[in-house]
Design an enzyme around this catalytic site. Structure first.
Site, mmCIF file in Angstrom:
data_model
loop_
_atom_site.group_PDB
_atom_site.id
_atom_site.type_symbol
_atom_site.label_atom_id
_atom_site.label_comp_id
_atom_site.label_asym_id
_atom_site.label_seq_id
_atom_site.Cartn_x
_atom_site.Cartn_y
_atom_site.Cartn_z
ATOM 1 N N HIS A 61 0.836 -1.207 0.000
ATOM 2 C CA HIS A 61 0.000 0.000 0.000
ATOM 3 C C HIS A 61 0.872 1.260 0.000
ATOM 4 O O HIS A 61 1.222 1.788 1.055
ATOM 5 C CB HIS A 61 -0.874 -0.041 1.257
ATOM 6 C CG HIS A 61 -2.027 0.912 1.226
ATOM 7 N ND1 HIS A 61 -3.275 0.577 1.675
ATOM 8 C CD2 HIS A 61 -2.121 2.195 0.813
ATOM 9 C CE1 HIS A 61 -4.087 1.608 1.536
ATOM 10 N NE2 HIS A 61 -3.401 2.609 1.017
ATOM 11 N N ASN A 95 -4.943 6.164 -6.701
ATOM 12 C CA ASN A 95 -5.582 7.495 -6.567
ATOM 13 C C ASN A 95 -4.640 8.611 -7.007
ATOM 14 O O ASN A 95 -4.304 9.520 -6.261
ATOM 15 C CB ASN A 95 -6.111 7.742 -5.147
ATOM 16 C CG ASN A 95 -5.033 7.721 -4.081
ATOM 17 O OD1 ASN A 95 -3.956 7.164 -4.281
ATOM 18 N ND2 ASN A 95 -5.295 8.335 -2.945
ATOM 19 N N ASP A 155 -8.932 2.903 -3.303
ATOM 20 C CA ASP A 155 -8.347 3.394 -2.048
ATOM 21 C C ASP A 155 -8.376 4.918 -1.951
ATOM 22 O O ASP A 155 -8.075 5.623 -2.907
ATOM 23 C CB ASP A 155 -6.910 2.924 -1.870
ATOM 24 C CG ASP A 155 -6.352 3.426 -0.548
ATOM 25 O OD1 ASP A 155 -6.924 3.045 0.487
ATOM 26 O OD2 ASP A 155 -5.414 4.228 -0.552
ATOM 27 N N HIS A 182 -10.994 0.150 0.892
ATOM 28 C CA HIS A 182 -10.768 1.177 1.908
ATOM 29 C C HIS A 182 -12.112 1.286 2.626
ATOM 30 O O HIS A 182 -13.045 1.891 2.101
ATOM 31 C CB HIS A 182 -10.387 2.477 1.198
ATOM 32 C CG HIS A 182 -10.368 3.699 2.056
ATOM 33 N ND1 HIS A 182 -9.235 4.451 2.229
ATOM 34 C CD2 HIS A 182 -11.344 4.329 2.768
ATOM 35 C CE1 HIS A 182 -9.496 5.486 3.017
ATOM 36 N NE2 HIS A 182 -10.780 5.439 3.349
ATOM 37 N N ASP A 308 0.803 2.397 3.849
ATOM 38 C CA ASP A 308 -0.087 3.509 3.451
ATOM 39 C C ASP A 308 0.729 4.803 3.355
ATOM 40 O O ASP A 308 0.251 5.886 3.730
ATOM 41 C CB ASP A 308 -1.264 3.679 4.415
ATOM 42 C CG ASP A 308 -2.378 4.541 3.801
ATOM 43 O OD1 ASP A 308 -2.249 4.948 2.628
ATOM 44 O OD2 ASP A 308 -3.359 4.819 4.503
HETATM 45 O O1 DOR Z 1 -4.751 9.003 5.042
HETATM 46 C C1 DOR Z 1 -4.866 8.592 3.905
HETATM 47 N N1 DOR Z 1 -4.256 9.194 2.869
HETATM 48 N N2 DOR Z 1 -5.636 7.514 3.678
HETATM 49 C C2 DOR Z 1 -5.925 7.110 2.432
HETATM 50 O O2 DOR Z 1 -6.597 6.118 2.295
HETATM 51 C C3 DOR Z 1 -5.454 7.884 1.257
HETATM 52 C C4 DOR Z 1 -4.220 8.580 1.583
HETATM 53 C C5 DOR Z 1 -3.775 9.584 0.533
HETATM 54 O O3 DOR Z 1 -3.810 9.271 -0.646
HETATM 55 O O4 DOR Z 1 -3.337 10.679 0.916
#
Ligand code: DOR
Length: 436
Positions: A61, A95, A155, A182, A308
């Site tokens: 991730h 994303n 996500d 997500h 993440d």
């Molecule tokens: O805190 C987050 N930031 N959670 C996510 O699922 C996306 C991510 C982001 O792309 O900044």
């Protein structure tokens, strides 16, 4: 003979159960030998006494931000950060801008990753066009592209429409691809800045209840049962979700899950000074949730530790809490947090951490040249010092972004060398000076 001889380290390979002192010889990008090696001719010798030699880490991730936000991160800078963190593969979240919802974008991300050549960049594809949760993305084309996408997710957003989830799962099952969620019910989470509970009440911030995650996790598990599709739950954060996954696994459903280092290391108490670096989705939860996530990692309910890694520009994070975007960087602190928060207190062994950071994510993603350290395999290797302590100094990150709540923390466990396809992609400078 050229290559590297990693000499005298403790070789930990959960895929074979090996955990013993041995030398590892790398020749022509492959692991040529593991054992007691005396004949290594002109291989460069790396003294690994006191160090762990493991398969390179695999991050399920990672937000690489390219295309679209190259000021925050690029495929090159994220790859360098990943190598510094001991990773040899990262799964690139879709994303981006434009969203990775078609073959042309995933192929571009995959090709740029290969061009940079520091880690294997494994693109994830979006489930829906533009991640809007309405029309299915070009899933079949992404699977058949050279990027060979296997994991699909929107996500950053949970998919709200249950019928869309069902139909997408029915489509994915034909390819044995993974539906990754997500989990966040948008109506329940709307306007939420942090976990909903006593602390959100006292800080006066609108909260996101645990139920926003758990409802969607429960729905997806039921739809995975209905369709037979593989389901992966991203960054799970509540005790209730851990329990849902535990039960789903006990019933034999094809459900896997990951947890982030921040969700096992800190709680919503970190928000008391309104540090926007602590704002993340899903939000930091309570002590009980952290304990449940750690227990899930220990008993195998949670398969993988995933970062993440979410880089954000300084000017965007450095504003009033409610305006700051959620997310924190994580590639360069993941191992240190895992050893400091999981191994040192006795929750997990080193081998279990390696399995959650390498062997298991590689198996879920079907990466056959990652997650194992065997003779003849591609030399994707991490060499780390499980006892070295260091202070987190974001200005020394390879990542272009600095948004971490762990600035100044002293962590135990440091990556010393990373090898990707037999090439050394990172070497810790302090270790280099000491050995000079
Ligand atoms: O805190 C987050 N930031 N959670 C996510 O699922 C996306 C991510 C982001 O792309 O900044």
């Amino acid at each position: 003979m050229t290559g590297y001889l990693i000499a005298g380290g403790r070789v930990v390979d959960p895929s074979s159960g090996q955990d013993a002192t041995a030398d590892v010889l790398i020749v022509d990008g492959k692991v040529a030998e593991i054992g007691s090696i005396s004949d290594a001719a002109d291989a460069q010798v790396i003294d690994a006494k006191g160090l762990i030699v493991s398969p390179g880490f695999v991050d399920m991730h990672t937000h690489l931000r390219e295309p679209g936000r190259e000021d925050e991160e690029t495929i090159a800078s994220a790859s360098a950060a990943a190598a510094a963190g001991g990773f040899t593969a990262v799964c690139a979240m879709p994303n981006t801008d434009p969203v990775a919802d078609s073959a042309s974008i995933v192929e571009k991300v995959w090709a740029l990753g290969r061009e940079v050549g520091l880690v294997q960049v494994v693109p994830a594809g979006a489930l829906s066009k533009g991640q809007k949760g309405e029309k299915m993305a070009d899933i079949g084309e992404m699977i058949q592209s050279p990027a060979k996408v296997r994991l699909f997710t929107d996500d950053g957003h949970g998919v709200q429409d249950s019928l869309f989830v069902r139909r997408t799962m029915e489509y994915l099952v034909a390819f044995d691809a993974i539906y990754a969620e997500h989990c966040e019910d948008a109506a329940l989470a709307a306007g939420g800045q942090m976990h909903e509970g006593d602390r959100s009440m006292s800080l006066g911030l609108r909260g996101v209840p645990a139920a926003a995650e758990e409802l969607m996790a429960a729905r997806d598990i039921e739809l995975a049962r209905l369709t037979g599709c593989r389901l992966h739950l991203l960054h799970i954060s509540t005790a209730g979700t851990v329990e849902l996954v535990r039960k789903a696994k006990a019933e034999g459903l094809r459900v896997t899950a990951e947890a982030t280092p921040h969700h096992f290391s800190i709680t919503d108490s970190a928000l008391e000074n309104f540090d926007p670096n602590c704002k993340v989705n899903p939000p930091l939860r309570t002590d009980d949730d952290v304990r449940a996530v750690i227990e899930g990692l220990r008993d195998g309910t949670i398969d993988a530790i995933a970062t993440d890694h979410a880089p954000h520009a300084l000017e965007e994070k450095d504003q009033e809490f409610s305006y700051a975007p959620p997310g924190m960087v994580g590639l360069e602190t993941a191992l240190g947090l895992a050893i400091t928060k999981l191994v040192e207190p006795g929750h997990l062994s080193i081998a279990e951490v390696v399995s959650r950071m390498s062997t298991q994510p590689a198996a879920i993603l079907g990466l056959d040249q990652q997650g194992r350290l065997a003779r003849g395999a591609t030399a994707n290797i991490c060499v780390f010092d499980p006892a070295a302590t260091w202070r987190v100094e974001p200005s020394s990150f390879r990542s272009l972004s600095r948004n971490t709540p762990f600035r100044g923390w002293e962590l135990t466990g440091k990556v010393v060398h990373t090898f990707f396809e037999g090439r050394e992609t990172s070497r810790d400078q302090v270790a280099e000076l000491e050995s000079a």
